[in-house]
Design a protein around this motif. Structure first.
Motif, PDB file in Angstrom:
ATOM      1  N   ASN A   1      49.777  49.535  36.664  1.00  0.00           N
ATOM      2  CA  ASN A   1      49.088  48.278  36.341  1.00  0.00           C
ATOM      3  C   ASN A   1      48.069  47.984  37.428  1.00  0.00           C
ATOM      4  O   ASN A   1      48.385  48.077  38.613  1.00  0.00           O
ATOM      5  N   LEU A   2      46.877  47.600  36.970  1.00  0.00           N
ATOM      6  CA  LEU A   2      45.791  47.387  37.935  1.00  0.00           C
ATOM      7  C   LEU A   2      45.137  46.019  37.713  1.00  0.00           C
ATOM      8  O   LEU A   2      44.906  45.610  36.573  1.00  0.00           O
ATOM      9  N   PHE A   3      44.806  45.366  38.832  1.00  0.00           N
ATOM     10  CA  PHE A   3      44.194  44.033  38.755  1.00  0.00           C
ATOM     11  C   PHE A   3      43.066  43.914  39.767  1.00  0.00           C
ATOM     12  O   PHE A   3      43.123  44.512  40.841  1.00  0.00           O
ATOM     13  N   VAL A   4      42.059  43.143  39.389  1.00  0.00           N
ATOM     14  CA  VAL A   4      41.075  42.731  40.395  1.00  0.00           C
ATOM     15  C   VAL A   4      41.466  41.309  40.777  1.00  0.00           C
ATOM     16  O   VAL A   4      41.821  40.498  39.907  1.00  0.00           O
ATOM     17  N   VAL A   5      41.446  41.015  42.081  1.00  0.00           N
ATOM     18  CA  VAL A   5      42.065  39.763  42.544  1.00  0.00           C
ATOM     19  C   VAL A   5      41.178  39.014  43.538  1.00  0.00           C
ATOM     20  O   VAL A   5      40.170  39.538  44.021  1.00  0.00           O
ATOM     21  N   GLY A   6      41.619  37.816  43.854  1.00  0.00           N
ATOM     22  CA  GLY A   6      41.098  37.081  45.015  1.00  0.00           C
ATOM     23  C   GLY A   6      39.683  36.543  44.852  1.00  0.00           C
ATOM     24  O   GLY A   6      39.296  36.059  43.775  1.00  0.00           O
ATOM     25  N   GLY A   7      38.913  36.661  45.939  1.00  0.00           N
ATOM     26  CA  GLY A   7      37.587  36.060  46.013  1.00  0.00           C
ATOM     27  C   GLY A   7      36.663  36.473  44.871  1.00  0.00           C
ATOM     28  O   GLY A   7      35.868  35.667  44.383  1.00  0.00           O
TER      29      GLY A   7
ATOM     30  N   ASN B   1      42.587  31.370  45.446  1.00  0.00           N
ATOM     31  CA  ASN B   1      42.499  32.802  45.760  1.00  0.00           C
ATOM     32  C   ASN B   1      43.607  33.611  45.113  1.00  0.00           C
ATOM     33  O   ASN B   1      43.784  34.788  45.427  1.00  0.00           O
ATOM     34  N   THR B   2      44.379  32.975  44.221  1.00  0.00           N
ATOM     35  CA  THR B   2      45.512  33.708  43.641  1.00  0.00           C
ATOM     36  C   THR B   2      45.245  34.166  42.209  1.00  0.00           C
ATOM     37  O   THR B   2      46.167  34.603  41.515  1.00  0.00           O
TER      38      THR B   2
END
Ligand code: CTP
Length: 434
Positions: free
Chosen positions: A36-42, A134-135
């Motif tokens: 599983n892949l995610f782009v996160v944060g800023g 940022n979550t």
């Protein structure tokens, strides 16, 4: 609230094609590996705020390094890994970088310590982060592409323009977050939420910030001073009693406000005109911030903040030189004749550019500003056309005298007494050969 399909469309419309394609490709690699892949944060925060940000932070549920390795093969690019932290950077040919992390849970062994790391789910990974805004994460696997993960009210707080921590111990676990809170608040035009502000003040009052190492504090301060207009953040730091970590004598007053405002004008003026000769605004602002500190106090601030040696030298010894230059220029104001161009050049040229801009920010008198502006506009880049080879051909025996002759020649050029190569030759013959 964005639905999956809407967000997929939003991604397509908002992002440059290259970035969008890249996210898709990353998703495919993750599919191939069954991760599983995610782009996160800023990146997600700024996407939803419609602000440009192409710093991609990926989180993999599982082995992020294996994922990065496969990406490097697939896209024929390089990658670097950090086994201990389970992180990697994918580096494309043109230097574009993407950070990859393995979803992790952090255990803080004691307040302000560096965490130890273990694998975990994306939710736990997001839970260890600083502020709700940022979550946010977006799933990139094919079947889930564009799914927004919002476990902690990130979207609500983006809408409310609020900086909020996820739990009561956030600032205790990582006191650098007090600086981050101020930085994000001012950058985004948000407001630190009431309970969060309460926790922040508590962490400061109870001395948690003192436990942070000097280098990390300096880094946070630098990041604040790197914002386009750092003054409101500096005011906010002062209101939380956070300036004393730079130095206990540091105070916010009218003079500081004026110097900062002037520095901001100077920096913008300079950057507009001299793109090809960059300055370091954050350093100029740091010099302004600490301008009321005496020599010894400044050295002490450098020690407590563990300022890197080159910067420390510049803000201590370099600053003393800059202040001496300032004194000289102040005295020039009382002379009958204005200074010659060569005098301005000789005074300013030995100083690093950022220090000259600092002197300009301190200047209360228009004339001093004009001399410095004249220096940048017309003098700083002036060179003689002749060099050592020419002097040799004129039959002058090589030696330290070359320096003196070329300096004298440059002065003549700066003051407009010679122009062009022929006149330079004639000048040297006349002055140094007879
Ligand atoms: N983070 C954190 N605590 C810190 C530093 C970082 O929880 N002391 C988390 C934040 O949630 C952040 C992520 O790590 O989203 C990445 O950190 P950074 O790159 O500093 O944050 P960005 O949000 O990308 O900030 P910027 O826009 O200034 O690059």
């Amino acid at each position: 609230w964005l639905k999956k399909k809407q967000l997929a469309r939003f991604l397509r419309e908002r992002l440059p094609k290259r970035i969008h394609d890249l996210l898709r490709d990353f998703g495919q690699v993750a599919d191939d590996l069954g991760l599983n892949l995610f782009v996160v944060g800023g990146f997600v925060r700024d996407l939803l705020l419609r602000q440009e940000n192409f710093d991609i932070d990926l989180v993999v549920e599982g082995d992020g390094i294996a994922f990065a390795r496969r990406c490097a093969e697939r896209f024929a690019c390089r990658f670097r890994s950090h086994e201990k932290f389970g992180t990697a950077v994918i580096i494309f040919e043109d230097g574009f970088k993407v950070d990859v992390a393995s979803a992790r849970m952090e255990y803080y062994s004691r307040p302000a310590a560096l965490p130890t790391v273990e694998y975990a789910s994306i939710k736990l990974d997001l839970f260890r982060r600083d502020f709700t805004i940022n979550t946010l994460a977006i799933a990139l696997n094919r079947g889930r592409y564009g799914e927004l993960l919002d476990f902690f009210g990130g979207q609500r707080d983006l809408k409310d323009k609020a900086i909020r921590v996820l739990h009561n111990l956030s600032f205790v676990e990582d006191p650098t977050r007090v600086f981050r809170a101020v930085r994000f608040e001012q950058r985004l035009g948000f407001r630190i939420g009431r309970p969060t502000e309460h926790l922040l003040r508590g962490a400061v009052r109870q001395g948690f910030v003192e436990r942070v190492g000097g280098s990390r504090l300096f880094r946070e301060l630098e990041l604040i001073l790197r914002e386009p207009d750092p003054w409101p953040a500096v005011e906010r730091l002062a209101s939380f009693d956070l300036l004393r970590f730079v130095h206990p004598q540091l105070k916010l007053d009218k003079t500081l406000a004026r110097v900062f405002a002037e520095a901001s004008r100077v920096v913008h003026w300079y950057q507009l005109l001299f793109l090809e000769r960059p300055c370091r605004p954050w350093l100029i602002y740091f010099l302004c911030l600490t301008s009321a500190l005496g020599r010894e106090a400044m050295a002490e601030a450098c020690r407590r903040l563990n300022v890197p040696p080159r910067i420390a030298r510049l803000v201590t010894e370099g600053r003393e030189e800059a202040l001496a230059v300032r004194q000289r220029m102040r005295r020039w104001r009382h002379r009958k004749k204005p200074p010659a161009a060569s005098e301005i050049y000789r005074l300013l040229h030995p100083l690093e550019r950022d220090l000259v801009l600092f002197v300009m920010s301190l200047a209360e008198d228009e004339r001093i500003k004009q001399w410095i502006s004249h220096y940048f506009n017309h003098l700083a880049q002036v060179k003689c056309e002749l060099d050592g080879d020419d002097l040799r051909q004129l039959g002058i025996p090589p030696g330290p005298v070359y320096r003196a002759i070329l300096d004298d020649l440059l002065n003549a050029r700066l003051d407009g007494r010679v122009t062009g190569r022929d006149e330079e030759l004639a000048y040297v013959r006349r002055r140094h050969l007879s």
